[in-house]
Design an enzyme around this catalytic site. Structure first.
Site, PDB file in Angstrom:
ATOM      1  N   SER A  12       0.813  -1.218   0.000  1.00 36.44           N
ATOM      2  CA  SER A  12       0.000   0.000   0.000  1.00 36.44           C
ATOM      3  C   SER A  12       0.844   1.264   0.000  1.00 36.44           C
ATOM      4  CB  SER A  12      -0.936   0.000   1.216  1.00 36.44           C
ATOM      5  OG  SER A  12      -0.187  -0.020   2.428  1.00 36.44           O
ATOM      6  N   GLY A  13       2.100   1.132  -0.434  1.00 37.18           N
ATOM      7  CA  GLY A  13       2.975   2.296  -0.513  1.00 37.18           C
ATOM      8  C   GLY A  13       2.759   3.083  -1.795  1.00 37.18           C
ATOM      9  N   CYS A 130      12.872  -0.112 -12.170  1.00 37.63           N
ATOM     10  CA  CYS A 130      12.558   1.136 -12.871  1.00 37.63           C
ATOM     11  C   CYS A 130      13.642   1.469 -13.891  1.00 37.63           C
ATOM     12  CB  CYS A 130      12.374   2.277 -11.876  1.00 37.63           C
ATOM     13  SG  CYS A 130      13.817   2.629 -10.839  1.00 37.63           S
ATOM     14  N   SER A 161      11.932  10.139  -4.051  1.00 45.48           N
ATOM     15  CA  SER A 161      11.075   9.157  -4.725  1.00 45.48           C
ATOM     16  C   SER A 161      11.494   7.734  -4.392  1.00 45.48           C
ATOM     17  CB  SER A 161      11.114   9.365  -6.241  1.00 45.48           C
ATOM     18  OG  SER A 161      12.350   8.954  -6.782  1.00 45.48           O
ATOM     19  N   PRO A 164      11.047   3.180   1.384  1.00 46.78           N
ATOM     20  CA  PRO A 164      11.703   2.084   2.110  1.00 46.78           C
ATOM     21  C   PRO A 164      11.919   0.833   1.252  1.00 46.78           C
ATOM     22  CG  PRO A 164       9.965   3.072   3.442  1.00 46.78           C
ATOM     23  CD  PRO A 164       9.837   3.669   2.077  1.00 46.78           C
ATOM     24  N   GLY A 165      10.930   0.523   0.397  1.00 47.23           N
ATOM     25  CA  GLY A 165      11.060  -0.666  -0.445  1.00 47.23           C
ATOM     26  C   GLY A 165      12.202  -0.541  -1.426  1.00 47.23           C
ATOM     27  N   THR A 166      12.300   0.620  -2.078  1.00 46.66           N
ATOM     28  CA  THR A 166      13.386   0.853  -3.037  1.00 46.66           C
ATOM     29  C   THR A 166      14.735   0.788  -2.339  1.00 46.66           C
ATOM     30  OG1 THR A 166      11.979   2.238  -4.427  1.00 46.66           O
ATOM     31  CG2 THR A 166      14.349   2.505  -4.678  1.00 46.66           C
ATOM     32  N   ALA A 168      15.551  -0.705   0.398  1.00 48.08           N
ATOM     33  CA  ALA A 168      15.862  -2.054   0.892  1.00 48.08           C
ATOM     34  C   ALA A 168      16.305  -2.985  -0.225  1.00 48.08           C
ATOM     35  CB  ALA A 168      14.644  -2.643   1.596  1.00 48.08           C
ATOM     36  N   ASN A 288      10.625   7.347 -11.932  1.00 50.24           N
ATOM     37  CA  ASN A 288      11.110   5.984 -11.677  1.00 50.24           C
ATOM     38  C   ASN A 288       9.986   5.074 -11.202  1.00 50.24           C
ATOM     39  OD1 ASN A 288      11.438   7.860  -9.362  1.00 50.24           O
ATOM     40  ND2 ASN A 288      11.998   6.006  -8.231  1.00 50.24           N
TER      41      ASN A 288
END
Length: 313
Positions: A12-13, A130, A161, A164-166, A168, A288
């Site tokens: 849900s990010g 990306c 942009s 946290p997911g990027t 990690a 991205n």
């Protein structure tokens, strides 16, 4: 029979929320079925609830318990490479297709304009990264007319942009993109670099592609690159050349040396790209993220159309 395939989005990010909005605004073959997160206070989950989409903050386990789960045909994973393995196993075991927006690369790499029709029956397809979505089409365009000995890409994105997911997944980003430069782009060797730029105001995504090739001249390569840019621009409107394609020749008197690979002769092509986001949910500088959601949407729509054709046969 419905003319749309229901989908679920895990994550849900920023990426998941932008993808949800794209599906609801733009798709004629996909229909939002469920939106999944782990933070009940996330803006994405709250937005989905306001838009009438079924939600859960219990992650994949919560998705399996939703009444809509049996009707879901395609699941997007916008979480992390570490979490993707379990998500994919549960999804594909249930007979649903997984579209992976993480760098986990369990399924085949897919770049819509390069091999978008090659894996429509796969249980899991991977959207690379990306940087991969922005640059591999260029490598593939040159590979189609020349022998590409080496390709190197540099993806520079605004630090704001990169969530946290990027962050990690930085290591997975470079590894997955490097592999896809060869597997999808057609290069004999490849390298990927990502740069998080802290500049204020945030900069639009920039991508640089360096290709060392032989077998085609400047005019043919320029034509191939410009044609490919137009194809990507058809589903990512902010994708464009930043300046004219540039060339440099390396002969026996001035060969180029690439550490770990050796000495090469040939034509060096430099392509400078800019990717501006559509700003459906994310800021325009977050190209991205926009190119990932746009590529995932394009790929899922191809899969959905195949499913609908088979159901109608």
């Amino acid at each position: 029979m419905s003319n749309k395939i229901k989908v679920a989005i895990i994550g849900s990010g920023n990426i998941g929320t932008d993808l949800m909005i794209k599906i609801m605004r733009m798709s004629d073959v996909l229909e939002m079925g469920a939106f999944v997160g782990i933070d009940p206070e996330s803006d994405g989950l709250k937005r989905a609830q306001r838009m009438g989409v079924a939600t859960t903050h219990e992650g994949m386990d919560g998705l399996l318990k939703l009444p809509v789960w049996p009707d879901i045909g395609i699941v997007f994973d916008a979480t992390s490479a570490n979490a993707h393995s379990r998500h994919s196993e549960l999804t594909t075991t249930a007979g649903k297709v997984m579209v992976d927006l993480t760098p986990a690369a369990i399924g085949p790499y897919v770049v819509p304009v390069v091999n978008g029709d090659d894996h429509l029956e796969a249980a899991n397809v991977n959207m690379v990264t990306c940087g991969g979505q922005a640059t591999i089409p260029i490598v593939a365009a040159i590979s189609a007319i020349a022998k590409v000995h080496y390709a190197e890409i540099v993806a520079s994105i605004a630090s704001k942009s990169a969530g946290p997911g990027t962050r990690a997944n930085i290591d997975e980003f470079t590894e997955t993109t490097s592999h896809a430069i060869k597997a999808v782009g057609g290069a004999a060797a490849g390298k990927a670099i990502i740069v998080l730029n802290p500049a204020e105001p945030p900069m639009i995504m920039r991508d640089t592609v360096f290709v060392l090739s032989s077998g085609a001249d400047e005019a043919r390569i320029t034509e191939a690159v410009e044609a490919m840019v137009a194809k990507v621009n058809a589903y990512v409107p902010g994708y464009r050349l930043k300046q004219k394609v540039q060339f440099e020749r390396f002969g026996s008197n001035n060969p180029v040396k690439i550490p770990g690979l050796g000495v090469f002769e040939g034509l060096k092509t430099s392509v400078f790209l800019e990717v501006e986001g559509a700003a459906h949910y994310l800021p325009a500088y977050a190209g991205n993220l926009d190119i990932m959601t746009s590529a995932a949407l394009k790929t899922a729509e191809k899969i959905a159309r195949r499913k609908l054709e088979k159901a109608a046969a």
